[in-house]
Design a protein around this motif. Sequence first.
Motif, PDB file in Angstrom:
ATOM      1  N   PRO A 206       0.818  -1.235   0.000  1.00 48.25           N
ATOM      2  CA  PRO A 206       0.000   0.000   0.000  1.00 48.25           C
ATOM      3  C   PRO A 206       0.840   1.269   0.000  1.00 48.25           C
ATOM      4  CG  PRO A 206      -0.883  -1.602   1.552  1.00 48.25           C
ATOM      5  CD  PRO A 206       0.452  -2.130   1.106  1.00 48.25           C
ATOM      6  N   LEU A 207       1.977   1.262   0.702  1.00 49.07           N
ATOM      7  CA  LEU A 207       2.834   2.446   0.726  1.00 49.07           C
ATOM      8  C   LEU A 207       3.485   2.695  -0.623  1.00 49.07           C
ATOM      9  CD1 LEU A 207       4.514   2.113   4.232  1.00 49.07           C
ATOM     10  CD2 LEU A 207       3.012   3.957   3.465  1.00 49.07           C
ATOM     11  N   ALA A 208       3.844   1.611  -1.334  1.00 44.76           N
ATOM     12  CA  ALA A 208       4.430   1.769  -2.668  1.00 44.76           C
ATOM     13  C   ALA A 208       3.415   2.401  -3.618  1.00 44.76           C
ATOM     14  CB  ALA A 208       4.895   0.415  -3.202  1.00 44.76           C
ATOM     15  N   LEU A 209       2.175   1.933  -3.562  1.00 44.97           N
ATOM     16  CA  LEU A 209       1.136   2.466  -4.446  1.00 44.97           C
ATOM     17  C   LEU A 209       0.775   3.903  -4.069  1.00 44.97           C
ATOM     18  CD1 LEU A 209      -1.153  -0.693  -4.682  1.00 44.97           C
ATOM     19  CD2 LEU A 209       0.526   0.114  -6.336  1.00 44.97           C
ATOM     20  N   PHE A 210       0.693   4.169  -2.755  1.00 42.74           N
ATOM     21  CA  PHE A 210       0.409   5.534  -2.322  1.00 42.74           C
ATOM     22  C   PHE A 210       1.547   6.474  -2.729  1.00 42.74           C
ATOM     23  CE2 PHE A 210       0.915   8.869   0.981  1.00 42.74           C
ATOM     24  CZ  PHE A 210      -0.236   9.592   0.687  1.00 42.74           C
ATOM     25  N   GLY A 211       2.774   5.993  -2.626  1.00 43.92           N
ATOM     26  CA  GLY A 211       3.921   6.803  -3.037  1.00 43.92           C
ATOM     27  C   GLY A 211       3.850   7.150  -4.516  1.00 43.92           C
ATOM     28  N   ALA A 212       3.493   6.158  -5.367  1.00 48.12           N
ATOM     29  CA  ALA A 212       3.385   6.426  -6.800  1.00 48.12           C
ATOM     30  C   ALA A 212       2.297   7.459  -7.079  1.00 48.12           C
ATOM     31  CB  ALA A 212       3.104   5.131  -7.555  1.00 48.12           C
ATOM     32  N   TRP A 213       1.155   7.323  -6.406  1.00 45.13           N
ATOM     33  CA  TRP A 213       0.050   8.274  -6.609  1.00 45.13           C
ATOM     34  C   TRP A 213       0.447   9.674  -6.157  1.00 45.13           C
ATOM     35  CZ3 TRP A 213      -2.636  11.274  -3.066  1.00 45.13           C
ATOM     36  CH2 TRP A 213      -3.761  11.944  -3.562  1.00 45.13           C
ATOM     37  N   SER A 214       1.016   9.787  -4.958  1.00 44.71           N
ATOM     38  CA  SER A 214       1.361  11.113  -4.429  1.00 44.71           C
ATOM     39  C   SER A 214       2.506  11.741  -5.215  1.00 44.71           C
ATOM     40  CB  SER A 214       1.715  11.026  -2.939  1.00 44.71           C
ATOM     41  OG  SER A 214       2.755  10.093  -2.703  1.00 44.71           O
ATOM     42  N   GLY A 215       3.488  10.925  -5.643  1.00 48.98           N
ATOM     43  CA  GLY A 215       4.567  11.449  -6.469  1.00 48.98           C
ATOM     44  C   GLY A 215       4.052  12.003  -7.784  1.00 48.98           C
ATOM     45  N   TYR A 216       3.090  11.307  -8.384  1.00 52.25           N
ATOM     46  CA  TYR A 216       2.496  11.774  -9.641  1.00 52.25           C
ATOM     47  C   TYR A 216       1.763  13.090  -9.443  1.00 52.25           C
ATOM     48  CZ  TYR A 216      -0.450  11.751 -13.832  1.00 52.25           C
ATOM     49  OH  TYR A 216      -1.089  12.093 -15.002  1.00 52.25           O
ATOM     50  N   ARG A 217       1.017  13.200  -8.335  1.00 50.52           N
ATOM     51  CA  ARG A 217       0.275  14.435  -8.076  1.00 50.52           C
ATOM     52  C   ARG A 217       1.233  15.612  -7.849  1.00 50.52           C
ATOM     53  NH1 ARG A 217      -4.574  14.275  -9.900  1.00 50.52           N
ATOM     54  NH2 ARG A 217      -5.015  16.097  -8.592  1.00 50.52           N
ATOM     55  N   ILE A 218       2.312  15.365  -7.092  1.00 53.85           N
ATOM     56  CA  ILE A 218       3.289  16.426  -6.837  1.00 53.85           C
ATOM     57  C   ILE A 218       3.961  16.848  -8.139  1.00 53.85           C
ATOM     58  CG2 ILE A 218       5.469  16.979  -5.684  1.00 53.85           C
ATOM     59  CD1 ILE A 218       4.550  15.078  -3.416  1.00 53.85           C
ATOM     60  N   THR A 219       4.302  15.865  -8.985  1.00 56.15           N
ATOM     61  CA  THR A 219       4.938  16.173 -10.262  1.00 56.15           C
ATOM     62  C   THR A 219       4.045  17.057 -11.125  1.00 56.15           C
ATOM     63  OG1 THR A 219       6.192  14.104 -10.227  1.00 56.15           O
ATOM     64  CG2 THR A 219       5.920  15.166 -12.365  1.00 56.15           C
ATOM     65  N   ARG A 220       2.763  16.771 -11.125  1.00 54.30           N
ATOM     66  CA  ARG A 220       1.833  17.539 -11.962  1.00 54.30           C
ATOM     67  C   ARG A 220       1.751  19.009 -11.533  1.00 54.30           C
ATOM     68  NH1 ARG A 220      -3.839  15.065 -13.557  1.00 54.30           N
ATOM     69  NH2 ARG A 220      -3.688  16.970 -14.791  1.00 54.30           N
ATOM     70  N   ILE A 221       1.830  19.259 -10.225  1.00 53.39           N
ATOM     71  CA  ILE A 221       1.625  20.637  -9.764  1.00 53.39           C
ATOM     72  C   ILE A 221       2.930  21.429  -9.660  1.00 53.39           C
ATOM     73  CG2 ILE A 221      -0.456  19.986  -8.504  1.00 53.39           C
ATOM     74  CD1 ILE A 221       1.122  20.126  -5.924  1.00 53.39           C
ATOM     75  N   LEU A 222       4.071  20.748  -9.676  1.00 51.40           N
ATOM     76  CA  LEU A 222       5.345  21.473  -9.612  1.00 51.40           C
ATOM     77  C   LEU A 222       5.563  22.273 -10.893  1.00 51.40           C
ATOM     78  CD1 LEU A 222       8.074  19.084  -8.103  1.00 51.40           C
ATOM     79  CD2 LEU A 222       7.319  21.276  -7.177  1.00 51.40           C
ATOM     80  N   PRO A 223       5.950  23.543 -10.793  1.00 53.79           N
ATOM     81  CA  PRO A 223       6.321  24.296 -11.997  1.00 53.79           C
ATOM     82  C   PRO A 223       7.469  23.586 -12.715  1.00 53.79           C
ATOM     83  CG  PRO A 223       6.089  25.761 -10.108  1.00 53.79           C
ATOM     84  CD  PRO A 223       6.023  24.356  -9.570  1.00 53.79           C
ATOM     85  N   GLU A 224       7.443  23.664 -14.036  1.00 60.94           N
ATOM     86  CA  GLU A 224       8.416  22.910 -14.834  1.00 60.94           C
ATOM     87  C   GLU A 224       9.865  23.263 -14.479  1.00 60.94           C
ATOM     88  OE1 GLU A 224       8.708  21.505 -19.445  1.00 60.94           O
ATOM     89  OE2 GLU A 224       6.902  21.489 -18.234  1.00 60.94           O
ATOM     90  N   ARG A 225      10.171  24.554 -14.322  1.00 56.11           N
ATOM     91  CA  ARG A 225      11.543  24.955 -14.006  1.00 56.11           C
ATOM     92  C   ARG A 225      11.959  24.426 -12.637  1.00 56.11           C
ATOM     93  NH1 ARG A 225      13.069  31.084 -15.322  1.00 56.11           N
ATOM     94  NH2 ARG A 225      15.062  30.186 -14.668  1.00 56.11           N
ATOM     95  N   LEU A 226      11.027  24.446 -11.684  1.00 57.81           N
ATOM     96  CA  LEU A 226      11.341  23.939 -10.353  1.00 57.81           C
ATOM     97  C   LEU A 226      11.543  22.437 -10.385  1.00 57.81           C
ATOM     98  CD1 LEU A 226      11.678  24.605  -7.360  1.00 57.81           C
ATOM     99  CD2 LEU A 226       9.199  24.340  -7.086  1.00 57.81           C
ATOM    100  N   PHE A 227      10.724  21.730 -11.174  1.00 64.18           N
ATOM    101  CA  PHE A 227      10.856  20.281 -11.300  1.00 64.18           C
ATOM    102  C   PHE A 227      12.249  19.912 -11.792  1.00 64.18           C
ATOM    103  CE2 PHE A 227      10.748  16.533 -14.054  1.00 64.18           C
ATOM    104  CZ  PHE A 227      10.255  15.571 -13.194  1.00 64.18           C
ATOM    105  N   PHE A 228      12.708  20.547 -12.878  1.00 64.90           N
ATOM    106  CA  PHE A 228      14.014  20.198 -13.435  1.00 64.90           C
ATOM    107  C   PHE A 228      15.157  20.705 -12.553  1.00 64.90           C
ATOM    108  CE2 PHE A 228      11.531  19.567 -17.376  1.00 64.90           C
ATOM    109  CZ  PHE A 228      11.952  18.268 -17.643  1.00 64.90           C
ATOM    110  N   ALA A 229      14.906  21.761 -11.789  1.00 60.49           N
ATOM    111  CA  ALA A 229      15.920  22.186 -10.812  1.00 60.49           C
ATOM    112  C   ALA A 229      16.097  21.101  -9.751  1.00 60.49           C
ATOM    113  CB  ALA A 229      15.494  23.498 -10.160  1.00 60.49           C
ATOM    114  N   PHE A 230      14.994  20.502  -9.311  1.00 60.45           N
ATOM    115  CA  PHE A 230      15.071  19.403  -8.346  1.00 60.45           C
ATOM    116  C   PHE A 230      15.775  18.197  -8.950  1.00 60.45           C
ATOM    117  CE2 PHE A 230      11.302  21.133  -5.825  1.00 60.45           C
ATOM    118  CZ  PHE A 230      12.102  21.488  -4.751  1.00 60.45           C
TER     119      PHE A 230
END
Length: 251
Positions: A206-230
């Motif tokens: 369950p933690l692996a699946l929750f991690g994939a879901w939450s990581g996807y949601r965070i990726t979607r809302i991160l500004p593109e420049r900030l994402f690639f800076a990370f």
Amino acid sequence: MESSAAFWIAAGLATWFVGASKGGLPMIAMLGVPILSVFTTPAAAAGLLLPMYILADLYAVWLFRGQYSARNLAILIPASALGIGAAFFFVSRVPPEAGKLLVALIGLGYLADALRKRLARDFRPRAADVPRGLFWGALAGFTSYISHAGGPPFQAYTLPQKLPKMTFAGTSTILFACVNWMKLPPYILAGQVSWDSLAQIVWLAPLALFGAWSGYRITRILPERLFFAFVNLALLLLSLKLLQEVAVAWL
């Protein structure tokens, strides 16, 4: 296998990191094995996490359906298979530290070149091409098998292409889903994945699946420049960490 409460807390956190990295946050994937290595050997930690990677892969590939570079995958998947095959053949002849040093130098070399281009204001994207893709893809498969660090070669090849954020993340997710499935048989043969490690899936899935879901949601809302800076920051930290591990082992 360690079974204390502290181990399970660390295993749960490492599993969430694995899932979140599959959801599009590659910058935190590097934290999983070091956290578990406090309680067990790095090889056993990698063996425990590989089924978690594969489980998160199944969900993450669905999340990123339609958001990937087909041309890059067509080049990189066969190339990574060649790298995994070479690593399986040479693994007993190549010290793990040599693989880590290679990955670290690749990461630092890419970042130095990216900084040079930025100072020269050279922002032209580079197209996906077969010769470079075969080289970097094979290297990604090789280093992923030996030291679980296939990200820097992948990033060295794809970041100069200036792919859109979600396309970059989806291509990475699908490529390393294939890499992880290809690594599973040799890991079983090497004893890194056992019935004992597979049994942990029931509690950690369950933690692996929750991690994939939450990581996807965070990726979607991160500004593109900030994402690639990370992504670039993660590449720098991973490269420095690998250099530190090599120095400790050799000195």
